[in-house]
Design an enzyme around this catalytic site. Structure first.
Site, PDB file in Angstrom:
ATOM      1  N   ASP A   1      37.846  42.604  47.573  1.00  0.00           N
ATOM      2  CA  ASP A   1      38.334  42.234  46.251  1.00  0.00           C
ATOM      3  C   ASP A   1      37.235  41.420  45.580  1.00  0.00           C
ATOM      4  OD1 ASP A   1      40.180  41.540  44.134  1.00  0.00           O
ATOM      5  OD2 ASP A   1      41.790  41.840  45.601  1.00  0.00           O
TER       6      ASP A   1
ATOM      7  N   ASP B   1      38.968  42.300  40.196  1.00  0.00           N
ATOM      8  CA  ASP B   1      40.095  41.478  39.768  1.00  0.00           C
ATOM      9  C   ASP B   1      39.990  41.035  38.315  1.00  0.00           C
ATOM     10  OD1 ASP B   1      42.450  39.797  40.666  1.00  0.00           O
ATOM     11  OD2 ASP B   1      41.147  38.224  39.870  1.00  0.00           O
TER      12      ASP B   1
ATOM     13  N   HIS C   1      50.361  43.564  45.194  1.00  0.00           N
ATOM     14  CA  HIS C   1      50.706  42.197  45.611  1.00  0.00           C
ATOM     15  C   HIS C   1      51.156  41.315  44.446  1.00  0.00           C
ATOM     16  CE1 HIS C   1      46.774  41.912  43.921  1.00  0.00           C
ATOM     17  NE2 HIS C   1      46.845  40.600  43.920  1.00  0.00           N
ATOM     18  N   ASP C   2      51.062  41.825  43.210  1.00  0.00           N
ATOM     19  CA  ASP C   2      51.500  41.054  42.037  1.00  0.00           C
ATOM     20  C   ASP C   2      52.836  41.539  41.502  1.00  0.00           C
ATOM     21  OD1 ASP C   2      49.191  39.515  41.928  1.00  0.00           O
ATOM     22  OD2 ASP C   2      48.166  40.915  40.582  1.00  0.00           O
TER      23      ASP C   2
ATOM     24  N   GLU D   1      40.889  46.293  37.813  1.00  0.00           N
ATOM     25  CA  GLU D   1      42.206  45.828  37.374  1.00  0.00           C
ATOM     26  C   GLU D   1      42.124  45.689  35.860  1.00  0.00           C
ATOM     27  OE1 GLU D   1      45.632  42.491  38.281  1.00  0.00           O
ATOM     28  OE2 GLU D   1      43.557  41.867  38.121  1.00  0.00           O
TER      29      GLU D   1
HETATM   30  O1  TEU Z   1      45.905  39.462  38.508  1.00  0.00           O
HETATM   31  C1  TEU Z   1      45.600  39.464  37.136  1.00  0.00           C
HETATM   32  C2  TEU Z   1      46.751  39.417  36.239  1.00  0.00           C
HETATM   33  O2  TEU Z   1      46.632  39.861  35.121  1.00  0.00           O
HETATM   34  C3  TEU Z   1      47.947  38.596  36.628  1.00  0.00           C
HETATM   35  O3  TEU Z   1      48.156  37.725  35.553  1.00  0.00           O
HETATM   36  C4  TEU Z   1      49.220  39.304  36.824  1.00  0.00           C
HETATM   37  O4  TEU Z   1      49.677  39.792  35.605  1.00  0.00           O
HETATM   38  C5  TEU Z   1      50.159  38.287  37.419  1.00  0.00           C
HETATM   39  O5  TEU Z   1      49.816  38.222  38.799  1.00  0.00           O
HETATM   40  C6  TEU Z   1      51.615  38.592  37.324  1.00  0.00           C
HETATM   41  O6  TEU Z   1      52.371  37.497  37.778  1.00  0.00           O
HETATM   42  C7  TEU Z   1      44.870  39.221  39.400  1.00  0.00           C
HETATM   43  C8  TEU Z   1      45.365  39.213  40.827  1.00  0.00           C
HETATM   44  O7  TEU Z   1      45.844  40.483  41.157  1.00  0.00           O
HETATM   45  C9  TEU Z   1      46.393  38.137  40.998  1.00  0.00           C
HETATM   46  O8  TEU Z   1      46.956  38.128  42.268  1.00  0.00           O
HETATM   47  C10 TEU Z   1      45.705  36.824  40.712  1.00  0.00           C
HETATM   48  O9  TEU Z   1      46.664  35.807  40.712  1.00  0.00           O
HETATM   49  C11 TEU Z   1      44.982  36.835  39.383  1.00  0.00           C
HETATM   50  O10 TEU Z   1      44.209  38.002  39.158  1.00  0.00           O
HETATM   51  C12 TEU Z   1      44.003  35.697  39.324  1.00  0.00           C
HETATM   52  O11 TEU Z   1      42.915  35.975  40.158  1.00  0.00           O
END
Ligand code: TEU
Ligand code: CA
Length: 554
Positions: free
Chosen positions: A98, A199, A328-329, A256
């Site tokens: 990542d 990311d 994971h989000d 992403e």
């Molecule tokens: O996520 C980016 C992102 O846009 C997040 O705001 C997402 O919408 C949010 O997790 C929803 O609750 C990435 C990663 O995937 C995430 O796990 C990280 O927290 C974030 O970047 C910061 O690095």
């Protein structure tokens, strides 16, 4: 279109902390991942993306990196990582790391040095502004709540963080910072990585000069997204990064990418795009409101179909989307995209096939192949994720009761996807011999890899069959490169489409509990996949059971 090594691959995302614990400390680790490579290989996985396992204070579960050249001791050692890459290679598999370079951790050396000397070299690695008493440089709200500005310890400055205050944004306008990033990417690629998942990349380009935007909530702040919508010229950074790193190694990169502007897709993932692929988040963001999770609209089967179809039509043959049901989000896809009360083995398989057969590169998130579901949270104390805790606060502030706010958080919490992987019906789902860092979903007694391996009708074995079909030389060309075309698009609760290449395939999902009849355009040559034992056809009319899905060659 030039063929690339990743086009026909199947990818799998691992959240290291929750995948497999080898030493009983309750935290998943790299030796644990190595011990499961054969499981992944048997499933048919080619590419494995690891969420961050670099040294980190874990303010945002590793998305706050304090050393880009290391492995957090919680997850193992650099030798373990080298071994993982080598063991993957032996099995013709590729490892993706990542790449988290919109921000680092406030415990990274660069940030420490910026605090010591804000006017020096490392001060310019961040966005610093002179502190004015009682006033912030701008009124932007961070993704995790509150102002994006925080005092730079020991100085008269403030620094910008679009995520958590322990995640200071890196200043991409500074060429010295960019050099550091490229050096790090190349260092990892030299080790033999297959590439990177990138990311939060849309955040690296800010709109300059910084200014306020109209407040969008009662806190007087506005979402940082308002500023990003005005930012121009991210392509310059991304092209440079591609040319200086990924391209030289023929590495795979998946971005992403959120809310790119209309017409920008070819630049991102076209023939000469910045990335090899970009995630399709259209279903994940559907119904979300600027006010917070509490104000989100539930997604219906028609909405889900429209999200997928619009994304497929927009991308056409320009490039390859990375198709996901969850990550994971996100909460578990089967708990969101299947109408409430209807989540069962048949509907999980239907959702799987409808998503998996879309044009693009399928990404499976750990446990998705088992049909893992959302967690029945009974108290906010059980929630770990920082974004869920903020959304709980926002929901309460909007007037919801504690019970209502908990329901909202339970539906969308990122922790739904972060509970330990369910390997068996042993204590803690066989994830650890110790105490898991996050509670196991109580349904592990029935939903687990060991039980599903033994059951020919399991969700796991269905995933195995889908992957095998994608890899069957007779069908690979059609499934990988074939054009997408909707079938009976207007039919309610039917999600169906063609894949047209060397062969013509028709994927049909009856997205409801009730039976439904579908008349095929021509006769069916072969049933390639079916989530029911029966296939009932009269003439060209198929009688489809509730949540039945069919992949037909016609
Ligand atoms: O996520 C980016 C992102 O846009 C997040 O705001 C997402 O919408 C949010 O997790 C929803 O609750 C990435 C990663 O995937 C995430 O796990 C990280 O927290 C974030 O970047 C910061 O690095
Ligand atoms: Ca461990």
């Amino acid at each position: 279109m030039e063929k690339k090594w990743w086009h026909d691959k199947v990818a799998y995302q691992i959240y290291p902390k929750s995948f497999c614990d080898s030493n009983g400390d309750g935290i998943g680790d790299i030796p644990g991942i190595i011990s499961k490579l054969d499981y992944l290989k048997d499933l048919g996985v080619d590419i494995v993306w690891l969420s961050p396992c670099y040294p980190s204070p874990l303010a945002d579960q590793g998305y706050d990196i304090s050393d880009y050249y290391g492995i957090d001791p919680r997850f193992g050692t650099m030798e373990d990582m080298d071994r993982l890459i080598a063991e993957a290679k032996k099995r013709d598999m590729y490892i993706l790391m990542d790449l988290v370079v919109n921000h680092c951790s406030d415990e990274h050396e660069w940030f420490q040095k910026a605090c010591e000397d804000p006017d020096g070299k490392y001060g310019h690695f961040f966005y610093l502004r002179e502190k004015e008493e009682g006033k912030r440089p701008t009124n932007w709200r961070s993704y995790f709540g509150g102002s994006v500005w925080e005092d730079l310890p020991g100085t008269n400055r403030q620094y910008l963080h679009v995520f958590h205050k322990k995640q200071p944004d890196l200043n991409w306008e500074n060429p010295e910072l960019r050099e550091e990033v490229y050096k790090n990417i190349n260092w990892w690629l030299e080790k033999g990585l297959g590439g990177f998942r990138i990311d939060a990349i849309m955040n690296i380009k800010k709109a300059h000069p910084f200014h306020d935007y109209a407040p969008d909530r009662e806190d007087g702040l506005c979402s940082v997204k308002a500023m990003l919508a005005e930012a121009e010229g991210i392509g310059g950074f991304l092209e440079e990064m591609r040319d200086r790193t990924f391209r030289k190694y023929d590495a795979f990169s998946v971005g992403e990418v959120f809310s790119e502007k209309p017409g920008e897709l070819p630049g991102f993932i076209g023939e000469n795009g910045y990335f090899s692929s970009a995630f399709d988040f259209s279903a994940a963001v559907f119904g979300k409101s600027g006010k917070g999770w509490y104000d989100a609209d539930l997604i219906t089967p028609e909405d889900y179909k429209n999200c997928c179809f619009q994304a497929q039509e927009e991308v056409g043959c320009i490039g390859f989307l990375a198709n996901i049901i969850e990550n994971h989000d996100q909460p578990r896809g089967v708990s969101c995209y299947i109408p409430q009360g209807d989540c069962c083995v048949a509907s999980k398989k239907m959702l799987a096939a409808l998503n998996f057969m879309l044009r693009g590169i399928p990404f499976i998130y750990q446990g998705q192949e088992l049909g893992m579901e959302n967690v029945p949270f009974s108290s906010i104390e059980e929630v770990d994720d920082i974004s869920s805790l903020e959304e709980y606060r926002v929901a309460l502030a909007a007037g919801l009761s504690c019970g209502e706010a908990l329901k909202v958080v339970a539906r969308y919490s990122r922790d739904n996807a972060r509970t330990p992987m369910q390997w068996s019906d042993k204590p803690h789902a066989g994830f650890t011999d110790g105490t898991p860092w996050l509670r196991v979903n109580p349904n592990y007694k029935t939903i687990n890899a060991a039980a599903e391996q033994d059951d020919p009708d399991s969700v796991l074995n269905f995933y195995g069959r889908m992957i095998a079909l994608r890899k069957d030389p007779e069908y690979t060309e059609t499934i990988v490169y074939g054009a997408f075309e909707p079938f009976l698009r207007e039919r309610r609760n039917l999600m169906a489409y063609y894949r047209k290449g060397e062969k013509t395939l028709l994927v049909i999902g009856n997205y409801q509990r009730k039976e439904q009849e579908v008349t095929l355009p021509v006769s069916c040559k072969k049933v390639l996949l079916n989530n029911y034992p029966e296939f009932s056809i009269l003439g060209n009319t198929v009688r489809m059971r509730g949540y039945q899905v069919l992949i037909l060659e016609i």
